[in-house]
Structures are given as structure tokens and as C-alpha cells.
Write a protein that holds these residues in place. Structure first.
Motif, PDB file in Angstrom:
ATOM      1  N   LYS A  50      11.687  14.245 -18.198  1.00  0.00           N
ATOM      2  CA  LYS A  50      10.694  13.467 -18.973  1.00  0.00           C
ATOM      3  C   LYS A  50       9.504  13.063 -18.095  1.00  0.00           C
ATOM      4  N   ILE A  51       9.797  12.576 -16.896  1.00  0.00           N
ATOM      5  CA  ILE A  51       8.712  12.117 -16.005  1.00  0.00           C
ATOM      6  C   ILE A  51       7.808  13.283 -15.627  1.00  0.00           C
ATOM      7  N   LEU A  52       8.409  14.430 -15.306  1.00  0.00           N
ATOM      8  CA  LEU A  52       7.597  15.587 -14.918  1.00  0.00           C
ATOM      9  C   LEU A  52       6.659  15.993 -16.053  1.00  0.00           C
ATOM     10  N   ASN A  53       7.109  15.801 -17.288  1.00  0.00           N
ATOM     11  CA  ASN A  53       6.258  16.157 -18.423  1.00  0.00           C
ATOM     12  C   ASN A  53       5.235  15.079 -18.765  1.00  0.00           C
ATOM     13  N   THR A  54       5.700  13.819 -18.823  1.00  0.00           N
ATOM     14  CA  THR A  54       4.804  12.733 -19.232  1.00  0.00           C
ATOM     15  C   THR A  54       3.734  12.454 -18.186  1.00  0.00           C
ATOM     16  N   ASN A  55       4.106  12.508 -16.909  1.00  0.00           N
ATOM     17  CA  ASN A  55       3.181  12.100 -15.845  1.00  0.00           C
ATOM     18  C   ASN A  55       2.633  13.283 -15.048  1.00  0.00           C
ATOM     19  N   LYS A  56       2.461  14.412 -15.749  1.00  0.00           N
ATOM     20  CA  LYS A  56       1.954  15.620 -15.104  1.00  0.00           C
ATOM     21  C   LYS A  56       0.662  15.350 -14.333  1.00  0.00           C
ATOM     22  N   ARG A  57      -0.231  14.585 -14.965  1.00  0.00           N
ATOM     23  CA  ARG A  57      -1.540  14.347 -14.359  1.00  0.00           C
ATOM     24  C   ARG A  57      -1.413  13.495 -13.082  1.00  0.00           C
ATOM     25  N   GLU A  58      -0.633  12.403 -13.156  1.00  0.00           N
ATOM     26  CA  GLU A  58      -0.452  11.536 -11.991  1.00  0.00           C
ATOM     27  C   GLU A  58       0.189  12.315 -10.837  1.00  0.00           C
ATOM     28  N   ILE A  59       1.179  13.146 -11.173  1.00  0.00           N
ATOM     29  CA  ILE A  59       1.879  13.910 -10.145  1.00  0.00           C
ATOM     30  C   ILE A  59       0.917  14.888  -9.466  1.00  0.00           C
ATOM     31  N   MET A  60       0.094  15.513 -10.277  1.00  0.00           N
ATOM     32  CA  MET A  60      -0.881  16.463  -9.729  1.00  0.00           C
ATOM     33  C   MET A  60      -1.855  15.739  -8.794  1.00  0.00           C
ATOM     34  N   ILE A  61      -2.325  14.577  -9.227  1.00  0.00           N
ATOM     35  CA  ILE A  61      -3.249  13.809  -8.382  1.00  0.00           C
ATOM     36  C   ILE A  61      -2.575  13.441  -7.057  1.00  0.00           C
ATOM     37  N   ASN A  62      -1.292  13.103  -7.118  1.00  0.00           N
ATOM     38  CA  ASN A  62      -0.619  12.590  -5.933  1.00  0.00           C
ATOM     39  C   ASN A  62      -0.100  13.650  -4.968  1.00  0.00           C
ATOM     40  N   CYS A  63       0.064  14.894  -5.455  1.00  0.00           N
ATOM     41  CA  CYS A  63       0.526  15.910  -4.496  1.00  0.00           C
ATOM     42  C   CYS A  63      -0.276  17.196  -4.549  1.00  0.00           C
ATOM     43  N   GLY A  64      -1.196  17.274  -5.486  1.00  0.00           N
ATOM     44  CA  GLY A  64      -2.045  18.462  -5.529  1.00  0.00           C
ATOM     45  C   GLY A  64      -1.437  19.656  -6.250  1.00  0.00           C
ATOM     46  N   TYR A  65      -0.247  19.478  -6.790  1.00  0.00           N
ATOM     47  CA  TYR A  65       0.434  20.588  -7.461  1.00  0.00           C
ATOM     48  C   TYR A  65       1.051  20.137  -8.784  1.00  0.00           C
ATOM     49  N   ILE A  92       0.847  -1.201   0.000  1.00  0.00           N
ATOM     50  CA  ILE A  92       0.000   0.000   0.000  1.00  0.00           C
ATOM     51  C   ILE A  92       0.882   1.250   0.000  1.00  0.00           C
ATOM     52  N   ARG A  93       1.899   1.232   0.859  1.00  0.00           N
ATOM     53  CA  ARG A  93       2.815   2.367   0.905  1.00  0.00           C
ATOM     54  C   ARG A  93       3.568   2.526  -0.416  1.00  0.00           C
ATOM     55  N   GLU A  94       3.934   1.394  -0.982  1.00  0.00           N
ATOM     56  CA  GLU A  94       4.613   1.396  -2.282  1.00  0.00           C
ATOM     57  C   GLU A  94       3.788   2.162  -3.320  1.00  0.00           C
ATOM     58  N   ILE A  95       2.519   1.793  -3.429  1.00  0.00           N
ATOM     59  CA  ILE A  95       1.664   2.445  -4.430  1.00  0.00           C
ATOM     60  C   ILE A  95       1.389   3.891  -4.026  1.00  0.00           C
ATOM     61  N   ASN A  96       1.050   4.100  -2.751  1.00  0.00           N
ATOM     62  CA  ASN A  96       0.598   5.420  -2.307  1.00  0.00           C
ATOM     63  C   ASN A  96       1.720   6.428  -2.154  1.00  0.00           C
ATOM     64  N   GLU A  97       2.933   5.949  -1.878  1.00  0.00           N
ATOM     65  CA  GLU A  97       3.986   6.912  -1.557  1.00  0.00           C
ATOM     66  C   GLU A  97       5.250   6.766  -2.387  1.00  0.00           C
ATOM     67  N   SER A  98       5.614   5.526  -2.745  1.00  0.00           N
ATOM     68  CA  SER A  98       6.892   5.367  -3.447  1.00  0.00           C
ATOM     69  C   SER A  98       6.751   5.552  -4.959  1.00  0.00           C
ATOM     70  N   LEU A  99       5.623   5.121  -5.508  1.00  0.00           N
ATOM     71  CA  LEU A  99       5.495   5.127  -6.971  1.00  0.00           C
ATOM     72  C   LEU A  99       4.651   6.287  -7.476  1.00  0.00           C
ATOM     73  N   THR A 100       4.570   7.343  -6.670  1.00  0.00           N
ATOM     74  CA  THR A 100       3.695   8.467  -7.029  1.00  0.00           C
ATOM     75  C   THR A 100       4.123   9.185  -8.302  1.00  0.00           C
ATOM     76  N   ALA A 101       5.358   8.967  -8.736  1.00  0.00           N
ATOM     77  CA  ALA A 101       5.820   9.628  -9.960  1.00  0.00           C
ATOM     78  C   ALA A 101       5.415   8.851 -11.208  1.00  0.00           C
ATOM     79  N   ASN A 102       4.799   7.698 -11.008  1.00  0.00           N
ATOM     80  CA  ASN A 102       4.505   6.799 -12.133  1.00  0.00           C
ATOM     81  C   ASN A 102       3.045   6.782 -12.547  1.00  0.00           C
ATOM     82  N   LYS A 103       2.830   6.524 -13.794  1.00  0.00           N
ATOM     83  CA  LYS A 103       1.530   6.010 -14.220  1.00  0.00           C
ATOM     84  C   LYS A 103       1.667   4.499 -14.123  1.00  0.00           C
ATOM     85  N   ILE A 104       0.874   3.877 -13.261  1.00  0.00           N
ATOM     86  CA  ILE A 104       1.003   2.436 -13.084  1.00  0.00           C
ATOM     87  C   ILE A 104       0.233   1.746 -14.195  1.00  0.00           C
TER      88      ILE A 104
END
Lengths: 428, 428
Positions: free
Chosen positions: B20-35, A139-151
């Protein structure tokens, strides 16, 4: 030292595991969160039920209100399982402004969003690492470690009972019924094994993982489910023949904004890392568009592994509220630990020598080993050319210093041409 | 949408991965940190050096003071490696009250406590997940997931280059020199491979892991170090013969308050999970007194995997400062994702039938499969008794709905006695 008081709802296998960890690892927990964690109350159904772990009578109660009204209790840990009264107790605890930790996969899979949004609304924390994969921090892996990814996908062996049964069927050619009986005898399977072998358990856990991994709400009834009861030994044999292993896999994929969600027996290549996760071990294999392939594996059930996840959550809650600088201070003031002299380290050794092909050489070498307390498990001898042979020794566990001293003497022997190789042999 | 501005120090392989990650996964990053995370400045040594990734000239600078004095930049990401000027830049950034993320294992292993205590003193955050194991979240695992445990040992394949070389030596019987050349050709090994093959890289990473796992300060010079240059193909063959695999392992154990720390080629049982971690993959195997055995494996290097860890750290820093309730709100308002109709799911299939031993049955069945677009890869036929045979089909990828429809027709055929088994075959 300051203390944080918690309450346990339920005191079965996992509850007792949490109790043991809080006692055994007091020092580690204090270092990691700056506080001692104390169990202030334990809610049970029957006070008189005999239990393997003894606790003071004074903290045991049968009334949830004793806990809800106790202002000193900051964290409530729900370990009763099932849907009611667990749900009601969690909601009441959150509304009483207590943080909550739970291991309840059924609740998370069915009413998880209600619990999470209630916690948000009340401004308290809600953690549930133990609901999937026992001690594996998925859960932590998905919620906190892989936040930079589209899974992209998440594939798991997330039920230990069925993995144990399939392992026995595959490795010991047991039939399903026989393997199930053994799993029951070992305590891996319940008397009524339906939830495991018909894959309901895996479906709940997949619903939780998929909701998090794909940032949506997954209704567990939308997941295709097929258990392992119909797997025949003949199919296990065919799988082997074709280079496959049969595993009960929970599979979640996102393709073009659509989810594919299913749990069923699956043939996968015997070379895939999760094909080699056996017995009651769990594994989760995640593909992220940045991280690539990631595998986590460990114990998916049991008092201490699941307790590890529960207590980890408790510590996270405390840390989120604590002054992290004081934890930093605790850590920086810890005594340094001594690094053992490498000569005192023990290992088994593989030692390859090139020696003259003359009678008595082996005896001479063996005598030196004996002198330095290096005990030999096996020797292999192979002819290299007409004058020399290769001697390969495997030792029992020996001290590094003794081995290196013996090698110095052996190197100086007349008939030893070369110490070709020394490699340590380890078990973990 | 609100933005958080960051600066990158260095724009090599990993820096470009982060971009690359900041550009490709903009949406996921926004969902995960709000910014949204925006790169405000990039520090390089030479503005005119050609780079695979194009960035606006206006954000590129050669002067660290442009970044230190920019109040809008909240997080500095150090990706230059080496000891200086990296250390000076990190310290200056912390003192300018900027949070810092780094992937610098050398600094962490040598002056990690100075950096951490400076961050604590300045009240800013300091993260370094990418310093060990690339995309594998091992630092978070130790620091946050396993906090309930006394960690007993940590054993890792934490250098991808040497694991690639040893894999080639083992699987393709290459000699060390040949395997090293191939690793260099593939970009896994540097022109000067000393740091990898002589195990300095692994020693730094073990120092970082052991400091955290055993809550102490480990001086990397106290770690025994032995590289893989002397491994001979003969030893690889002997290892196989005895049931072992040779891996370069970083080993940390705590026994009776003393640490055993060493990096050397090691023979381990071919059945151990880390024996099967091959090519450039990394793995970390942790034993905790509560969680038991835990394995993590994934890509230990590369622009995107390492970038995944770096961007994950950036997101953690932002979340620690953000109002988590607003992230909860973002998540709860996300559109639901559609779950694909299971009939549209595709898979390969293993199908076992029992049929009458009569000419023409196979043709009849094959015709039905053809009608429903289920294409056959292979058929195996085995006699069961004098009247019936077993037919085992492996299909190419086919739609679930087509397979189940074809099975209904096949079940109704006169000479088909039983559909004994249908198991999906998957690759991940």
C-alpha cells in the motif's frame, strides 16, 4: 589508529560541549566510525578570553584562512551562530572541499538552499541536525527515517526558554515577568529574551522543519508569529479549568498541497502527549500517512545535548566516506560484556501479602526482611475478611537475591497465607 | 523514470502494508531516493489464499528460487517471521548479492550477528528497523543519531498488546482476563497470547536494542523475563494510591561495564513521560551521557507503521547506492508550495473580554460573532469588580480572518472595556 581532523568555528557553550564529547567518548566514537576525531584548529575572535575548557594554544587561531588552507582538516564545524561571517565561512569551507556541520538555525532558515546546493555542487557533505531541537534527532527523522511517508503535520515545542516560562506559570502560578526572571537566572533565557519570547527562534526552526517535511522551500517571513508575552495567569487558570495546557507551538500542516504555518501560544488537551513536555524540554509531534503519530522529546539546548547532535553529524560524514565493513569488523571484535547476575540487581519493591489477622505477624515478617538486608519504607494494612489482612510493603532499594531469599522464608511462616504480588519499582 | 525492483517474502499484514505504501506514496518515495520502487515478485505459501490486497498473479510465486535467480531484483524484504525458512532465505538472498530488509525480531535476537556478518562479507546492505518498535525509528536512533554518546540506559514499552491490556486494567478497572479478551477482539492480541503476555516478544526486542546500544552481543536467554499475567486489579489500585503506574518495561543498563537486562511489570512514577504512553502505543526512553534523556513514542505495530519502517529501510539502501546529487537536484526542482493566507486558517478560539456589567452586552457581542460566522461553544462570566465582568468565550472552529474582523467590531462596542486575550485551541 587513524584520525580525522576537524576545525571548530567558535568555542562558546556548544563548541566546548563538542570538545568535551570528543574527549570523553573517544572510544564510542571510534567504534561508531572507525576513526579518532581530533580537533585540529579552533577559530575564536579573542585568543585571550578566559574559557572554562582549556585547549592547547597551538590550535587556537583568529584567522579563518589558517583553517581553509589546512589540507588535513576535512570537516569544518560552524558554531558561531548569526548570519555573518558564518555564512561566508561555511561557503568558503565548502568551496575548499571541506565537509561542513552547523548548528545555525538562522542560516538554515534563510539561506539553507544556497548552502545545500553549494555542498552538492562541491561534492561535499553538509549536516545540520543541531539547528532544530538540540539533541533531538528531528532532522534525521524527517530526512531519513520517515522517507516512506507523506508527512501531514508537524507540531513542536521547539523553544526551551518559553516552555520553561510557561511551565513555571502553569505549575507554580508565577506571572510572566517573574517566570522570565527565573529563566534568566537559570541561564535558560538571554539578557535580551526577544528572540525566544517573541517566537522568532521558533519561526526559524519551523521554517527548517517544514521545508524538509513538506519537500519545499519555506520562507520564514511567511510564517504567522505570536509570542508568549501577553499570556496572563488568568488565561493559564482558565485553560486548566477547561482541561487545557497552554504551550508555544510551532505548527506546520499540509492540506491539499497548501501549507499552513504558524507559531503561537496554543491551548491543547492536557491529555495530549506534548501537553506533558515541561520545563526546558522540547518535543516534536509528527503525523505521517504511514507511520501515524510519532513523538520525539528531549533536551532542545545545552552544551552536551546540542554537542551530541553535532558530533553525531561528524560521525555520519566520516561513516559515509569510510569502509563500513571495517566498522563492522571493529564491532564484531569488541569484547563481550558480562550480564550481571540478576540476584545482584537492585530495585525498590512493592510486596503484597495475605496474612492471618493475629498480633505479632507484622513483627515476624519485618524481622525476616531485616535479616536479609531488605529495608522497609512503608507498610499498609487493610482488612480482607474476619480472619485475614492484606499487608503492602514498599521497600528501599534492595538486592533481588536478598528479596527472593527473604520471600522464601516469609512464605514458610505459619501465619502468612499468600505472597500475592511482588512488583519492582523503578525510577529513570 | 528508473525503477528499483524488490521482492517480498511473505504477504501478510505487514507485506500488504508495504504494498500500500509503495503505491500511495510513490511520489514521496521518488523524491526521497530518486527511483520508483516496484515489487517484482512476492513469495507466498499458498497462491490461492484470499487476500485483502489484490496483486497481479504474474508476480506471485511459491518458489524462493524464482526470486534468488532474478537478477533484476536488487532488494529482498523478509516479512514471514519465525526462524525457518526465514533465516535460510535471508542468507541465500545475501549470498545472491541482494540487499535485505527484515522485520524479524526473533532472527535478529538469536542469529543477528551471523546475518550482519554475512551481509558485510557479501558487500550488501542489511536493514532491520521494523524489528523493534514498529514505526518508531529506534534502531536508526541508536545506530546513527546517538553515535556520539555512551548510552547509559534504554527503557522501553516495546509490546503494544501488553500496554493495551495494562491501560484497560488501569483506566477502566478491567481484570487481566477481561482486558486480554478485549485486546484479542480488537486484533491487538493473538489467539495464543503467550509470546506477548509472557514477555518473550519484549525480551527479543530488548536483546536487539541492548546489543546495539551497548556495542556487544546480548544472548536473549540472559535477560530476566516476567510477564503480566499475575498482575491483579488490587495492585493496579495500590499503584495509583502510591502515585505509580504499572507498565511492562524492558530495561537495559550499563553500569561499570556490566549489563543489567530485564523485562518485568514495573511501577513507575505517574509523572514520568513513559507512564503516559497508553493503549497499544510503544515508547523508548534512552539516556545518553551527552544527549541526556530522549523519548521516542509511536505505533509499535500495524501494517502501515511497520510498513513505514520497512519502506524507509528500502529507501536508505537505494540512497546509499544512488548519486545523492541527483536527489538534491530532484528536490531543488520541486514546485514551491503555496502558504495559505493566515486569514483562511481555521482554529477554535479562547477569547477573554472585560466588559461593563450592564444588561444586553453579551447579546450585543454574540450578535457580532454571529454576523462573522464565529459560532460560540460556551461562555463563562465572572465578576471582576462592581462595574465590570470577565466574559470567556470558547468558539467552534472558525476562520482566523472572521475572528479578527469580529474582534475589531467588538473592540469598538461601547460597553467592551478590553479584549484581554485571544488564544487558539488546537487538536492534533
Amino acid at each position: 589508529m587513524e584520525k580525522v581532523k576537524i576545525a571548530l568555528l567558535g568555542f562558546g557553550n556548544v563548541g566546548q560541549g563538542v570538545w568535551k564529547i570528543l574527549n570523553t567518548n573517544k572510544r564510542e566514537i571510534m567504534i561508531n566510525c572507525g576513526y579518532e576525531v581530533e580537533v585540529g584548529k579552533i577559530l575564536v575572535r579573542d585568543k585571550n578570553k578566559p574559557r572554562a575548557v582549556e585547549v592547547p594554544d597551538s590550535i587556537v587561531t583568529t584567522d579563518i584562512n589558517d583553517i581553509l588552507s589546512d589540507k588535513d582538516i576535512k570537516i569544518v564545524v560552524e558554531l558561531m551562530g548569526g548570519s555573518e561571517p558564518s555564512k561566508e565561512y561555511i561557503l568558503s569551507s565548502l568551496k575548499a572541499k571541506k565537509h561542513v556541520v552547523t548548528a545555525n538555525k538562522l542560516l538554515l532558515a534563510t539561506v539553507g538552499d544556497e548552502l545545500i546546493s553549494t555542498a552538492d555542487a562541491e561534492g561535499v557533505q553538509f549536516y545540520y541536525e543541531a539547528s532544530v531541537g538540540g539533541g533531538i534527532p528531528v532532522i534525521r527523522e524527517i530526512n531519513e527515517s520517515l522517507t516512506a511517508n507523506k508527512i501531514e503535520s508537524i507540531v513542536g515545542i521547539i523553544n526551551g526558554t518559553t516552555n520553561y516560562i510557561l511551565t513555571k506559570m502553569s505549575q507554580e502560578s508565577m506571572g510572566f515577568e517573574e517566570a522570565l526572571k527565573e529563566a534568566q537566572a537559570k541561564g535558560y533565557a538571554e539578557a535580551d529574551p526577544t528572540s525566544d519570547v517573541e517566537a522568532y527562534d521558533s519561526v526559524y526552526k519551523l521554517a527548517i522543519m517544514a521545508s524538509l517535511a513538506f519537500s519545499t522551500k519555506v520562507d520564514s517571513s511567511s510564517i504567522y508569529r505570536e509570542g508568549i508575552c501577553k499570556i496572563d495567569s488568568i488565561d493559564i487558570d482558565y485553560a486548566k479549568k477547561f482541561g487545557y495546557v497552554i504551550k508555544l507551538l510551532a505548527i506546520g500542516k499540509e492540506i491539499d498541497n497548501e501549507l499552513e504555518l504558524r507559531v503561537h501560544p496554543t491551548m491543547i488537551s492536557k491529555n495530549h502527549p506534548i501537553a506533558n513536555i515541561n520545563d526546558s524540554f522540547n518535543a516534536i509531534f509528527i503525523k505521517g500517512n504511514a507511520v501515524g503519530d510519532l513523538l520525539l522529546s528531549g533536551r532542545g539546548a545545552g552544551d552536551l545535548p546540542t554537542g551530541s547532535a553535532v558530533v553525531g553529524d561528524i560521525i555520519s560524514i566520516i561513516r559515509n566516506k569510510a569502509d563500513l565493513r571495517s566498522i563492522g569488523e571493529i564491532k564484531s571484535n569488541l569484547p563481550l560484556k558480562k550480564v550481571k547476575d540478576f540476584n545482584e540487581a537492585t530495585s525498590r519493591y512493592y510486596i503484597r501479602l495475605q496474612v492471618a489477622d493475629i498480633a505479632g505477624v507484622l513483627g515476624e515478617i519485618a524481622a525476616v526482611f531485616g535479616q536479609y538486608d531488605v529495608s522497609i519504607l512503608s507498610v499498609n494494612q487493610e482488612v480482607i475478611d474476619k480472619d485475614s489482612v492484606s499487608l503492602v510493603f514498599i521497600t528501599h532499594s534492595a538486592k533481588e537475591g536478598n528479596v527472593s531469599n527473604s520471600m522464601k522464608v516469609i512464605e514458610s511462616l505459619d501465619h502468612v497465607n499468600q505472597i500475592a504480588s511482588i512488583i519492582r519499582i523503578e525510577e529513570f
